[in-house]
Design a protein around this motif. Structure first.
Motif, PDB file in Angstrom:
ATOM      1  N   TRP A 164      60.885 -21.858  45.349  1.00  0.00           N
ATOM      2  CA  TRP A 164      61.864 -20.990  44.697  1.00  0.00           C
ATOM      3  C   TRP A 164      61.914 -21.277  43.199  1.00  0.00           C
ATOM      4  O   TRP A 164      61.941 -20.348  42.371  1.00  0.00           O
ATOM      5  N   SER A 205      58.227 -16.097  46.154  1.00  0.00           N
ATOM      6  CA  SER A 205      58.628 -14.711  45.949  1.00  0.00           C
ATOM      7  C   SER A 205      60.141 -14.573  45.845  1.00  0.00           C
ATOM      8  O   SER A 205      60.649 -13.760  45.061  1.00  0.00           O
ATOM      9  N   THR A 206      60.862 -15.364  46.626  1.00  0.00           N
ATOM     10  CA  THR A 206      62.320 -15.333  46.552  1.00  0.00           C
ATOM     11  C   THR A 206      62.808 -15.797  45.180  1.00  0.00           C
ATOM     12  O   THR A 206      63.749 -15.229  44.606  1.00  0.00           O
ATOM     13  N   THR A 221      65.110 -13.496  42.552  1.00  0.00           N
ATOM     14  CA  THR A 221      66.520 -13.865  42.383  1.00  0.00           C
ATOM     15  C   THR A 221      66.871 -14.590  41.086  1.00  0.00           C
ATOM     16  O   THR A 221      68.024 -14.558  40.668  1.00  0.00           O
ATOM     17  N   SER A 242      55.770 -10.496  44.309  1.00  0.00           N
ATOM     18  CA  SER A 242      56.028 -11.076  45.625  1.00  0.00           C
ATOM     19  C   SER A 242      54.879 -10.816  46.596  1.00  0.00           C
ATOM     20  O   SER A 242      54.410 -11.729  47.298  1.00  0.00           O
TER      21      SER A 242
END
Length: 350
Positions: A17, A226-227, A231, A47
């Protein structure tokens, strides 16, 4: 499967992340910064192609990290990944596009010291040399591309609207290639320390798709990266997109392509096999820093234009953060291993 594995894997997911939050700027930072691509579009494309690159081309660089230090217990892998992730997170909070590769290398060295394991100096020197060579190579490629494209545009006299359309399409394609190269080159930073101790099994998916145990691990890591992109990457994207130097859309395209090519060169097993088969010098399969590649490309173009547009103060801060990152990660890892071994009585090495 033992639930404790996923508890220990959580630090790797946090690291993934953090990598996505930090390194998405290297894929689409210049494109978003020049208003040529929307952030949402950039996040979706990143992503998809990060996961593809991680699963299908991430094995090569993970072998190099394994030679630097083979972390052979889950608690040890957990703390090493957590130390790297915390270091990256702190730097992201400062809006510094740091090197994830440097963070995990520092953490592995910290584990080596704690476990009294030897650090392979040959492998370490190979990795450290790329920290110097990577931005230089990216800068050289960027200058060649920038001058070549400008010469082409001068000769063809493309209309400004058509040029804008081509540049926008080029940025999206280059971003997809950059995301694939990032996943292939940097998944070792996220999941490499778990390869030795992972209990995951191979997996058969619909449409005849089959993933081996390492690919399953890398798929999970790709989702974590990808998260992070989706975010928490906008802050660093703004630093890279506009902070180091104001860039035109064309310059943005050159920067993305340059860093993607550098990451691809250092992660392609097929290229290495081709060079070996023709008795040519090979490029080491090393997880290099996409942040360094991007900054090197931006500086290359800036220096080719005289250097007046470069933000030297910010470049100095970024350079200091690169030097500090592996040292901080090693110290945090060593202290964390001492804590988890003596407080929780967990085996952090064998």
């Amino acid at each position: 499967m033992d639930i404790s594995f996923f508890i220990f894997l959580s630090s790797g997911l946090f690291l993934g992340w953090s990598l996505g939050a930090s390194d998405a700027s290297n894929i689409f930072g210049t494109a978003v910064g020049t208003k040529m691509v929307k952030f949402r579009t950039a996040a979706i494309i990143s992503s998809i192609f990060i996961i593809l690159g991680a699963v299908y081309a991430g094995a090569g660089t993970s072998q190099t990290l394994g030679q630097l230090g083979s972390i052979n217990t889950l608690p040890g892998a957990f703390m090493s990944a957590l130390a790297a992730a915390l270091t990256i997170y702190w730097m992201v909070e400062l809006s510094m596009p740091i090197s994830t590769s440097q963070a995990i290398v520092g953490a592995i060295i910290g584990w080596n010291f704690f476990a009294a394991k030897p650090t392979d100096i040959t492998i370490l020197s190979k990795i450290v040399s790329t920290w110097v060579f990577c931005p230089i190579l990216s800068g050289i490629i960027a200058v060649i591309l920038y001058k070549g494209i400008n010469l082409y545009l001068h000769k063809t006299q493309l209309h400004i609207l058509r040029q804008d359309c081509y540049t926008r399409i080029g940025l999206i394609l280059a971003g997809a290639f950059g995301a694939y190269a990032l996943g292939a080159n940097n998944i070792a930073n996220v999941m490499g320390v778990f390869v030795t101790s992972s209990p995951l099994k191979s997996l058969d998916l619909p449409l005849g798709i089959s993933l081996n145990a390492t690919q399953v691990l890398f798929f999970i890591g790709g989702i974590a990266i990808s998260t992070g992109v989706a975010t928490y990457s906008q802050k660093v994207i703004n630093t890279v997109g506009n902070g180091v130097m104001k860039m035109s859309p064309l310059m943005a395209w050159v920067v993305v392509v340059s860093q993607a090519l550098v990451l691809f060169l250092f992660s392609s097993q097929n290229l290495q096999h081709f060079l070996l088969s023709h008795h040519l010098p090979t490029i080491p399969l090393v997880p290099v820093s996409s942040s360094q590649a991007v900054i090197g490309a931006v500086m290359g173009i800036g220096l080719a234009k005289g250097g007046r547009d470069l933000n030297w103060c910010l470049i100095g801060k970024i350079t200091i953060s690169w030097v500090a990152t592996p040292v901080i990660a090693a110290i945090v890892c060593y202290i964390s291993l001492f804590f988890i071994q003596n407080v929780f009585a967990l085996e952090v090495f064998k």
